[in-house]
Scaffold this active site. Structure first.
Site, PDB file in Angstrom:
ATOM      1  CE  LYS A 111      -4.033  -2.211   2.087  1.00 54.44           C
ATOM      2  NZ  LYS A 111      -4.645  -2.612   3.362  1.00 54.44           N
ATOM      3  CE  LYS A 190      -7.021 -10.194  -7.890  1.00 58.17           C
ATOM      4  NZ  LYS A 190      -6.971  -9.444  -6.759  1.00 58.17           N
ATOM      5  CE  LYS A 193     -11.941  -1.359  -5.051  1.00 60.06           C
ATOM      6  NZ  LYS A 193     -12.271  -2.675  -4.583  1.00 60.06           N
TER       7      LYS A 193
HETATM    8  P1  ADP Z   1      -9.811  -5.283  -5.802  1.00 56.43           P
HETATM    9  O1  ADP Z   1      -8.608  -6.076  -6.271  1.00 56.43           O
HETATM   10  O2  ADP Z   1     -10.724  -4.941  -6.924  1.00 56.43           O
HETATM   11  O3  ADP Z   1      -9.429  -4.097  -4.940  1.00 56.43           O
HETATM   12  P2  ADP Z   1     -10.486  -6.509  -3.304  1.00 56.43           P
HETATM   13  O4  ADP Z   1      -9.056  -6.709  -2.949  1.00 56.43           O
HETATM   14  O5  ADP Z   1     -11.287  -5.484  -2.571  1.00 56.43           O
HETATM   15  O6  ADP Z   1     -10.629  -6.273  -4.885  1.00 56.43           O
HETATM   16  O7  ADP Z   1     -11.216  -7.926  -3.231  1.00 56.43           O
HETATM   17  C1  ADP Z   1     -12.163  -8.340  -2.289  1.00 56.43           C
HETATM   18  C2  ADP Z   1     -12.251  -9.853  -2.430  1.00 56.43           C
HETATM   19  O8  ADP Z   1     -12.691 -10.203  -3.756  1.00 56.43           O
HETATM   20  C3  ADP Z   1     -10.871 -10.509  -2.260  1.00 56.43           C
HETATM   21  O9  ADP Z   1     -10.782 -11.129  -1.001  1.00 56.43           O
HETATM   22  C4  ADP Z   1     -10.757 -11.532  -3.362  1.00 56.43           C
HETATM   23  O10 ADP Z   1     -10.948 -12.827  -2.823  1.00 56.43           O
HETATM   24  C5  ADP Z   1     -11.909 -11.263  -4.301  1.00 56.43           C
HETATM   25  N1  ADP Z   1     -11.400 -10.873  -5.635  1.00 56.43           N
HETATM   26  C6  ADP Z   1     -11.009  -9.648  -6.033  1.00 56.43           C
HETATM   27  N2  ADP Z   1     -10.633  -9.636  -7.338  1.00 56.43           N
HETATM   28  C7  ADP Z   1     -10.779 -10.922  -7.767  1.00 56.43           C
HETATM   29  C8  ADP Z   1     -10.556 -11.578  -9.031  1.00 56.43           C
HETATM   30  N3  ADP Z   1     -10.133 -10.914 -10.099  1.00 56.43           N
HETATM   31  N4  ADP Z   1     -10.829 -12.902  -9.110  1.00 56.43           N
HETATM   32  C9  ADP Z   1     -11.264 -13.595  -8.030  1.00 56.43           C
HETATM   33  N5  ADP Z   1     -11.498 -13.028  -6.830  1.00 56.43           N
HETATM   34  C10 ADP Z   1     -11.252 -11.714  -6.681  1.00 56.43           C
END
Ligand code: ADP
Ligand code: TRP
Length: 322
Positions: A111, A190, A193
């Site tokens: 972060k 992947k 956001k």
């Molecule tokens: P982002 O990467 O969009 O910030 P988060 O880290 O807030 O997403 O993700 C919240 C949950 O959603 C995570 O614990 C993860 O398990 C799941 N997740 C996020 N992106 C993916 C993805 N591309 N494929 C599968 N699971 C995901």
């Protein structure tokens, strides 16, 4: 019955990666044990400092979860901040948490590397997460791979605390959802956001269609056969279509004669119809926000009972109060 607990940060509109990676598994688990799911608004303060935005996101996540099948009669669903005792537990835990344990946190270092300022809250994030898990006496904590180290930190804190004060806290088991494949984003990375490559579950039709049409492809001409093996379109299509439809698209790729635009349209249709019932449900909930508040309030009341028992035990053990 095992207790499953997990938190979700209200950091913005949920995308289909979140759906397949976190929401859907959570909804399935509510059938198997006692589910405690909360919206981690205290944690979100480490990255959001606009109060309106935070409130909006919390409500958004609550709506998303309920629309996607969280059943408030089965799962206990609440705002983290509805039980402020968690911050008291976090403080007490922090007094037995070695600095070195937090200094090794990948998530913290990541972060900072991505430009967040190094606040104490960001540094202490894993301790608050440990408090979430321990306050509600969780047996199993289902999380994504990215949270694995946080669970290890929690377990280390339990061992340390129990060494000093006796067997007070329950050692939780992580359940890393690595059986759920990572959902690919519009650009082939992947879906996340932070990469701006997402398909939001509840985006308006036009927006979603436009995003699907922007999926990256190679420049093989319409007539030519196309390689199904690395196609982003097909990877996403597998999530929303049945095996026969996937097979048909794969065959059509190999045969040639159809442009990527056509496949993207099919993907959009699949996506749009898969989430149709959830969209309907979300719209109903949106016009009945009182119901949503009632759900969260009832969840908090249930959560409070366990929280009070744990904190009393902890206070007694450490010598706080009479
Ligand atoms: P982002 O990467 O969009 O910030 P988060 O880290 O807030 O997403 O993700 C919240 C949950 O959603 C995570 O614990 C993860 O398990 C799941 N997740 C996020 N992106 C993916 C993805 N591309 N494929 C599968 N699971 C995901
Ligand atoms: N840190 C988790 C995430 O970003 C959210 C979270 C907060 C959590 N407290 C938790 C997850 C307790 C599991 C258990 O995804």
């Amino acid at each position: 019955m095992a207790r499953y607990l997990t938190g979700i940060q209200p950091s913005g509109a949920l995308h289909i990666g979140n759906y397949f990676g976190a929401l859907k598994p959570a909804v399935e688990l509510q059938e198997l044990g006692e589910a405690f799911y909360f919206i981690a608004d205290y944690h979100a303060l480490t990255t959001i400092n606009d109060p309106e935005q935070l409130r909006k996101n919390v409500l958004g996540v609550a709506l998303d979860f309920l629309a996607c099948g969280l059943d408030p009669d089965k799962a206990c669903f609440f705002r983290q901040s509805a039980i402020p005792i968690v911050t008291e537990l976090a403080w007490i835990l922090s007094t037995v948490t070695p600095m070195g344990l937090l200094e090794r946190s990948h998530s913290y270092k990541d972060k900072i590397a991505h430009g967040l300022s190094a606040s104490h809250g960001l540094f202490a994030y894993p301790v608050l997460m440990a408090a979430d898990i321990l306050l509600y006496e969780s047996d199993i904590v289902p999380v994504g791979q990215d949270q694995k180290q946080h669970l290890e930190i929690t377990r280390d804190i339990v061992v340390k605390f129990n060494e000093v004060y006796g067997p007070i806290l329950k050692l939780p088991e992580p359940r890393i959802r690595d059986e759920v494949a990572t959902v690919v984003g519009l650009d082939g990375q992947k879906m996340s956001k932070s990469y701006g490559n997402t398909l939001e579950i509840f985006a308006p039709e036009k927006v979603l269609r436009k995003k699907v049409m922007s999926i990256v492809t190679d420049s093989v001409p319409i007539e030519a056969p196309k390689d199904p093996s690395n196609s982003i379109i097909l990877q996403l299509y597998r999530l929303v279509a049945g095996p026969a439809e996937v097979e048909a698209m794969t065959e059509s790729f190999r045969a040639g004669g159809t442009g990527y635009g056509e496949y993207k349209k099919q993907l959009f249709e699949g996506l749009w119809s898969m989430f149709e019932p959830m969209r309907k449900r979300r719209a109903e909930l949106e016009s009945n926000l009182e119901f949503v508040e009632t759900v969260l309030k009832r969840g908090a009341e249930r959560a409070l009972t366990t929280a009070e028992q744990t904190i009393s035990r902890v206070r007694r053990a450490v010598g706080i109060g009479r």
